[in-house]
Design a protein around this motif. Sequence first.
Motif, PDB file in Angstrom:
ATOM      1  N   TRP B 451     -22.650 -26.217 -13.214  1.00 57.38           N
ATOM      2  CA  TRP B 451     -22.487 -27.641 -12.910  1.00 57.38           C
ATOM      3  C   TRP B 451     -23.548 -28.422 -13.678  1.00 57.38           C
ATOM      4  CZ3 TRP B 451     -18.815 -30.441 -10.712  1.00 57.38           C
ATOM      5  CH2 TRP B 451     -17.889 -29.795  -9.873  1.00 57.38           C
ATOM      6  N   GLU B 453     -25.113 -32.252 -13.875  1.00 59.06           N
ATOM      7  CA  GLU B 453     -25.076 -33.548 -13.198  1.00 59.06           C
ATOM      8  C   GLU B 453     -26.021 -34.529 -13.882  1.00 59.06           C
ATOM      9  OE1 GLU B 453     -25.678 -33.439  -9.019  1.00 59.06           O
ATOM     10  OE2 GLU B 453     -25.870 -35.616  -8.839  1.00 59.06           O
ATOM     11  N   GLU B 458     -25.192 -39.810 -11.192  1.00 55.68           N
ATOM     12  CA  GLU B 458     -24.608 -38.805 -10.305  1.00 55.68           C
ATOM     13  C   GLU B 458     -23.204 -38.398 -10.719  1.00 55.68           C
ATOM     14  OE1 GLU B 458     -25.120 -40.083  -6.281  1.00 55.68           O
ATOM     15  OE2 GLU B 458     -27.266 -39.663  -6.339  1.00 55.68           O
ATOM     16  N   THR B 459     -22.911 -38.524 -12.009  1.00 57.30           N
ATOM     17  CA  THR B 459     -21.648 -37.994 -12.523  1.00 57.30           C
ATOM     18  C   THR B 459     -21.823 -36.488 -12.712  1.00 57.30           C
ATOM     19  OG1 THR B 459     -21.818 -39.914 -13.951  1.00 57.30           O
ATOM     20  CG2 THR B 459     -19.839 -38.569 -14.162  1.00 57.30           C
ATOM     21  N   ARG B 460     -20.810 -35.738 -12.345  1.00 59.65           N
ATOM     22  CA  ARG B 460     -20.920 -34.288 -12.497  1.00 59.65           C
ATOM     23  C   ARG B 460     -19.746 -33.756 -13.293  1.00 59.65           C
ATOM     24  NH1 ARG B 460     -22.376 -30.573  -7.879  1.00 59.65           N
ATOM     25  NH2 ARG B 460     -20.237 -30.833  -7.127  1.00 59.65           N
ATOM     26  N   THR B 461     -20.006 -32.652 -13.980  1.00 64.15           N
ATOM     27  CA  THR B 461     -18.909 -31.956 -14.632  1.00 64.15           C
ATOM     28  C   THR B 461     -19.244 -30.477 -14.623  1.00 64.15           C
ATOM     29  OG1 THR B 461     -17.551 -31.833 -16.629  1.00 64.15           O
ATOM     30  CG2 THR B 461     -19.885 -32.182 -16.940  1.00 64.15           C
ATOM     31  N   TYR B 462     -18.243 -29.642 -14.804  1.00 63.93           N
ATOM     32  CA  TYR B 462     -18.513 -28.204 -14.717  1.00 63.93           C
ATOM     33  C   TYR B 462     -17.848 -27.450 -15.849  1.00 63.93           C
ATOM     34  CZ  TYR B 462     -13.808 -27.645 -12.874  1.00 63.93           C
ATOM     35  OH  TYR B 462     -12.447 -27.645 -12.734  1.00 63.93           O
TER      36      TYR B 462
END
Lengths: 304, 473
Positions: B451, B453, B458-462
């Motif tokens: 993950w 972030e 506080e944008t997240r991507t995985y």
Amino acid sequence: MTEDKNKHPEEQVLMEGDPDTTGHSWDGIKEFNNPLPRWWLWTFYACIVWGIGYTVLYPAWPLINGATPGMLGFSTRANVADEIQRFDDMNADIRQRITEVELAAINPTDNPDLYNYAIQGGAATFATWCSQCHGSGAAGVQASGYPNLLDDDWLWGGTIDEVHYTISHGIRNEDDLNARYSEMTAFEGILTEEEIGAVVQYVRNISGQEHDGALVELGGQVFYDNCAACHMDDGTGDQFLGAPNLTDAIWLYGGSEDAIEYTVRNARFGVMPPWSADASEVGRLSEAEVRSVAVYVHSLGGGQ
Amino acid sequence: MSATEEPQKLYASREPVFPKRVSGRFRNLKWVIMIVTLGIYYVTPWIRWDRGPNLPDQAVLLDLGGRRFFFFWIEIWPHEFYFVAGLLIMAGLGLFLFTSALGRVWCGYSCPQTVWTDLFFTVERWIEGDRNARLRLWRQGWDFHKIRLRLTKYIVWLLIAVATGGAWVFYFADAPTLFIQLVTGQAAFVAYTTIGILTFTTFVFGGFMREQVCIYMCPWPRIQAAMMDEDTITVAYRDWRGEPRGKGKDRENLGDCIDCNACVNVCPVGIDIRDGQQLECITCALCIDACDDIMAKVGKPRGLIDYMALTDEANERAGNQKKSVWKHIFRLRTIIYTVLWSAIGVGLTVLLFIRSDIDVTVAPVRNPQFVMLSDGSIRNTYDVRIRNMTHENSVFEITLVSDQPLQIELEGQENNTVEVPVDSTLLQRVYVIAPAGSAAADENLTNFRFWVEDLSTETRTYQDTTFFGRDLE
């Protein structure tokens, strides 16, 4: 109008104003004999003139040795030399700075530009001069005793200054008086067969591997008398002497009974050339290159 | 061929074409399209678009050095090149669609070669006069009058050509800055070279090569023949109505064509549409305007030359009901092209709106697959590439999710965070360690998820990837 028996039922009808045909006909389709545009011909002549001029000005006609050089003196080899010189000039400043700062200061926080340059340049230098033994991924070759540079176990120390020293001067070579030097005794004939077998079991024991418990006590005594001077009482080795740690999971030549026994009987003597051109006559790398390789190797995961 | 006969010439000189001025609805349409397309081409680089302090304020900018493409509110990074590829595919399918429905409308109305040649014709007509004057001028010897007209024409052409090449380079750099640099001689050498080459091609193609470019250099006319069929709407001559053609007042045995050659005189490629479909015809429809004008004068209905499908001619000759234009256009082939075209368009639009401001790619280092550490634990290395497409410096935290006790470390960083400067890409070496004896250390493959972030937004991507263990089995 007479009917032509040979005429195809869908014979193409030629119209007034159509160009002549070549006289060829396939399934009733005739081939027009259209003339080329004149400017096309001029373009062709212009290409010929260009071609003659080109062969006069540039290297062109093959001779027995080499080729005609051309009047402009063009040479791809000279161009490459110029390019290399141009890049060397462009890099001169940053290379100078790399040799001037503390090695430990070449990191992403203090000197991101130097760090980036050292990582990229060091990787290229490593691929050219180091990968033959240590492998392109720097994982070494255990069968030949080429150390893995990715792990956290170091024979001569894993701080960037120790790595830099090792690259500069090499190991066990006669070209550089400052080379790292350690010499293990070949114990064949010095220790009895029983003692050799026992010390092998002892080393298996302290490294947490399967062993014959009955021989450990004798092996421990043999180790204390013969090996502890360099490998230390607890077998953790001494990086100052280049004596490997025998208690961890990493083995330079392998941790099997056979490999350990071979080492005890015959000893091992890995060598590495000195790379710094400043330190010895055979050194091939400038100080900036040695430092770049040191930063690169230190960044591969094992650096301390 | 007998020996005495003159052998056929292998090479033919270009027949100069002197199109006559024409007015009418298609000519008006062409004027509008010319103004709009040239307007877009010349004006676009000067449109400003505020993107904040760190980014260029040019609405359309191909920043080759910075590897960015800006189009109003859209910003394309190199890894999003599929948008450009998608647009090119749409352009291709669009061309197929228009060609199968309406023939060579692209060639006739909006191809740059057509538009610029049309512009050059306009200049030529304005300086040297209409067809007859130009013909006279061409035939006469060189005198002061002819030299003056020719020079004036070439100078105006050259100005247009320089402006064309000049406008092109403004798409690749900040237009006002580059303009000043160009004028003061401080622009990059490549800018001058590009302008020079485009000036030369515009001047030669628009002024001299003209229809030769379409006939001999462009592959499209050959390809288009395969796209057109009997339902394609194209420019054609109503043979049944016009023939037999002839001049004269007594028209009892003659068709509607009075053989005035108006259609030939206005043709920019110098052909006679009455000969039928021809490779050279770019379907500019000027012959329709010319003929309609004549038909009105002789009191006949318009449309002796008209947009129609090839089947229409046979239908009308047989006296059958004419098929409507829409029936020609809406057929399986054009519907398939439309569906494909729309599907790609919708897909790209959706992609445009769901894409994130951060992008992460994970490349496991597989040379070697794993490293054993001195305490017997197994370590894998990953090259994690983080693209910060937000418009400010951001700190990213990299974590992992796994049901195994995997630990994460970042080379040269603490707290598993790394700062990625605004508008840039960072390559971070990430270590994942499986403790000695754990299942992940001893099994062949373990799947887990990284993950990433952006701590400020506080944008997240995985990214999912795999861990290589020792594979003790």
